[in-house]
Design a protein around this motif. Structure first.
Motif, PDB file in Angstrom:
ATOM      1  N   THR A   1      46.273  33.796 -25.484  1.00 62.46           N
ATOM      2  CA  THR A   1      47.337  33.753 -24.474  1.00 62.46           C
ATOM      3  C   THR A   1      47.861  32.341 -24.252  1.00 62.46           C
ATOM      4  N   ALA A   2      47.369  31.372 -25.032  1.00 65.46           N
ATOM      5  CA  ALA A   2      47.829  29.992 -24.901  1.00 65.46           C
ATOM      6  C   ALA A   2      49.102  29.788 -25.703  1.00 65.46           C
ATOM      7  N   GLY A   3      50.121  29.226 -25.061  1.00 58.02           N
ATOM      8  CA  GLY A   3      51.395  29.001 -25.723  1.00 58.02           C
ATOM      9  C   GLY A   3      51.416  27.706 -26.510  1.00 58.02           C
ATOM     10  N   PRO A   4      52.459  27.474 -27.302  1.00 56.15           N
ATOM     11  CA  PRO A   4      52.556  26.240 -28.086  1.00 56.15           C
ATOM     12  C   PRO A   4      52.818  25.037 -27.195  1.00 56.15           C
ATOM     13  N   SER A   5      52.202  23.938 -27.530  1.00 57.00           N
ATOM     14  CA  SER A   5      52.417  22.697 -26.782  1.00 57.00           C
ATOM     15  C   SER A   5      53.119  21.693 -27.693  1.00 57.00           C
ATOM     16  N   PRO A   6      54.109  20.966 -27.164  1.00 57.43           N
ATOM     17  CA  PRO A   6      54.841  20.008 -28.002  1.00 57.43           C
ATOM     18  C   PRO A   6      53.956  18.840 -28.413  1.00 57.43           C
ATOM     19  N   ARG A   7      54.258  18.264 -29.548  1.00 57.52           N
ATOM     20  CA  ARG A   7      53.530  17.074 -30.007  1.00 57.52           C
ATOM     21  C   ARG A   7      54.168  15.846 -29.369  1.00 57.52           C
ATOM     22  N   THR A   8      53.397  15.149 -28.590  1.00 59.51           N
ATOM     23  CA  THR A   8      53.902  13.980 -27.862  1.00 59.51           C
ATOM     24  C   THR A   8      52.969  12.794 -28.062  1.00 59.51           C
ATOM     25  N   LYS A   9      53.499  11.620 -27.730  1.00 63.71           N
ATOM     26  CA  LYS A   9      52.712  10.389 -27.783  1.00 63.71           C
ATOM     27  C   LYS A   9      53.091   9.530 -26.593  1.00 63.71           C
ATOM     28  N   THR A  10      52.102   9.113 -25.839  1.00 64.39           N
ATOM     29  CA  THR A  10      52.328   8.284 -24.662  1.00 64.39           C
ATOM     30  C   THR A  10      52.034   6.827 -25.001  1.00 64.39           C
TER      31      THR A  10
ATOM     32  N   HIS B   1      56.940  10.021 -25.785  1.00 59.11           N
ATOM     33  CA  HIS B   1      57.879  10.315 -26.869  1.00 59.11           C
ATOM     34  C   HIS B   1      57.529  11.675 -27.471  1.00 59.11           C
ATOM     35  N   ASN B   2      58.552  12.463 -27.769  1.00 58.69           N
ATOM     36  CA  ASN B   2      58.358  13.721 -28.487  1.00 58.69           C
ATOM     37  C   ASN B   2      58.296  13.440 -29.980  1.00 58.69           C
ATOM     38  N   LEU B   3      57.237  13.909 -30.606  1.00 52.34           N
ATOM     39  CA  LEU B   3      57.039  13.708 -32.039  1.00 52.34           C
ATOM     40  C   LEU B   3      57.517  14.938 -32.805  1.00 52.34           C
TER      41      LEU B   3
END
Length: 551
Positions: A417-426, A439-441
């Motif tokens: 039931t877990a949805g997709p999470s965006p790839r990010t970098k802080t 930043h969105n990767l």
């Protein structure tokens, strides 16, 4: 037996339906579109069943969760000579299989483009491609090693290779065929990689959209035109359509399997049991009891249970009418790796015929053989909770025994039931270093592009890809629902629903049985007293491990 199923009408792909069974179905179907690591599936395995992951020969060809899940489900549920399936209560398994086919179709379209890129930039410049692939394989191997120093070594080696390649390109002469070919051998695979990255990124966006759309209940449709025959000679499509129909036919079977402490497979373990057993005596001295059979009692109980949704008070109650069915329970070993459906003239399309059900109910009450149960099943929480209460009536000598047992199958594991999470970098800001920004990767990182491009030509030879990259082996006996189900007792409302359903069912069963006994001249005083005692006990019902007997 299964081959006698009538697959008419023609070429149709069944649509998703089943009101109240959408959440669990779509959660399982979403796995086919995921790009998570394959090892995540181990977190969702239940205590009684565990998936097996075959390790890859070359990690560069290792599948992700979506690829391995879709492949494993298709082979297990549609493959030739497959074993019998465990019913998946609370979901529609055909819909899950259709989404696995649909996800595989999208990947094949992507892989066809990647294969063209590999042919264009790989075969013509094979030495350079092998050099780059070898470098990425070495990087993946070192990345799995323990210690940050060793895992970072792979990146250093890859950077060193790029530096050495650049050095030789500068030092080589600029005339002649081979110097030009060597330069192209180093550069053009990188150009092919960039092109492949655009293809992979586009597909990843579409796959994640389907993933999130299914979990959000957006009604994402599975597109499988290969299951619709275009002409009478289109045998592969007709075979696929028939195999999909078999999955649905097997799901509608009235045969279930009891595996000791594992309970009835697909229904969950037995958490409660209530018995009413008393001697059959005539209501008046000097008279005899009118002859009756177990089936006579079961038939009246069945009719009364079908009226459960009716209530004298308008307070909601059972808003979804329960399913009341006759079941044939087949005993299998606790550690059985396969089950088989009964066959013969008394079975049609995986279902035991009515006259055979009646015979088993009346005759097979003691000793070996299959048993008859009347089941009341509630599918709640959009298919996440399945409550089943099984009733059996036995008559041995002068004793009538009515037993009600409770089974509960909890929600599918939270992994599904877990949805997709965006790839990010802080990262920290340059000037205001005490502040950070995110930043969105890109969804596809460089190593993933190489993995997909390397696998693409081999997707047309699935056994070879399974050998090199490993695969997912599903637990047996397999059913899509029960192998990844959690216990409902950790969810307060689900636990309450399971406990509350037992009381009205038990009282309805007793009331129906008493009416049959009175009509046939049986003294019901002791039965009434015992029924009242059980009604008091069930007021404080709580879940127990009723299938584990302490010797």
């Amino acid at each position: 037996m299964a081959d006698s199923f009538d697959f008419s009408p023609g070429a149709q792909v069944p649509l998703s339906g089943g009101a109240g069974q959408t959440a669990a179905t779509q959660a399982l179907a979403s796995v086919a579109y995921r790009d998570s690591p394959l090892a995540d599936i181990s977190k969702a395995d239940s205590e009684s069943a565990a998936s097996e992951i075959k390790k890859p020969k070359l990690s560069l060809f290792e599948p992700n969760l979506g690829e391995a899940f879709a492949r494993a489900v298709q082979v297990r549920m549609l493959g030739g000579g497959r074993k019998a399936l465990i019913p998946s209560f609370g979901i529609e398994p055909q819909i899950v299989v259709e989404h696995c086919l649909s996800a595989t179709r999208v990947r094949k379209q992507r892989d066809a483009k990647l294969t063209a890129v590999m042919v264009l930039f790989g075969l013509l410049f094979l030495p350079g491609v092998l050099l780059w692939l070898g470098s990425f394989q070495l990087k993946k191997m070192l990345a799995k090693s323990e210690g940050k120093g060793v895992s970072a070594l792979g990146g250093v080696l890859l950077a060193a290779l790029a530096g050495v390649a650049l050095f030789f390109m500068i030092k080589l002469p600029f005339d002649g065929f081979w110097p030009i070919y060597v330069r192209a051998m180093i550069v053009l695979p990188v150009v092919g990689w960039w092109w492949a990255k655009q293809i992979c990124e586009t597909t990843a966006v579409a796959m994640r959209s389907a993933w999130s759309g299914l979990l959000d209940g957006g009604g994402v449709a599975a597109k499988i035109p290969e299951a619709v025959p275009q002409d009478p000679n289109h045998t592969s499509a007709e075979t696929l359509r028939q195999n999909l129909a078999k999955v649905s036919a097997e799901q509608r079977s009235n045969v279930v399997f009891y595996a000791g402490p594992k309970g009835i497979l697909g229904m969950g373990t037995r958490w409660g049991s209530w018995q009413l057993a008393e001697e059959l005596r005539p209501a008046q001295e000097g008279t005899e009891i009118h002859p009756f059979r177990s089936w006579d009692v079961i038939r009246v109980i069945h009719d009364r249970l079908r009226l459960l949704e009716r209530s004298p008070l308008h307070t909601g109650g059972f808003q979804q009418p329960p399913s009341v069915r006759h079941w044939i329970v087949v005993p299998v070993g606790e550690k059985a790796k396969a089950v088989s459906h009964p066959d013969g003239t008394d079975v049609e399309s995986y279902q035991v015929r009515g006259h055979e059900i009646e015979r088993i109910c009346n005759e097979q009450q003691f000793g070996s053989g299959n048993r008859h149960y009347l089941g009341v099943q509630f599918v709640l929480w959009d298919g996440q909770l399945v409550i089943t209460l099984m009733i059996t009536v036995t008559v041995l000598h002068e004793t009538l025994r009515i037993e009600v047992t409770g089974h509960a199958l909890g929600p599918v594991n939270s992994l599904f039931t877990a949805g997709p999470s965006p790839r990010t970098k802080t990262v920290s800001k340059v000037v205001k270093f005490w502040e950070t920004k995110t930043h969105n990767l890109p969804l596809i990182h460089p190593g993933e592009v190489v993995r997909l491009a390397a696998r693409a030509p081999l997707t047309w030879f699935p056994p070879l890809l399974d050998f090199l990259g490993g695969k997912l082996t599903l637990p047996e006996p397999f059913g899509l629902r029960h192998v990844w189900a959690d216990k409902p007792w950790r969810h307060r409302f689900m636990a309450d629903d399971a406990l509350r359903a037992a009381t009205p069912v038990l009282r309805t069963v007793h009331s129906a049985a008493m009416s049959v006994l009175r009509e046939n001249g049986v003294d019901t005083e002791r039965f009434d007293n015992r029924s009242l005692a059980l009604s008091g006990v069930i007021q404080s019902v709580e879940p127990k491990k009723a299938d584990e007997y302490n010797a």
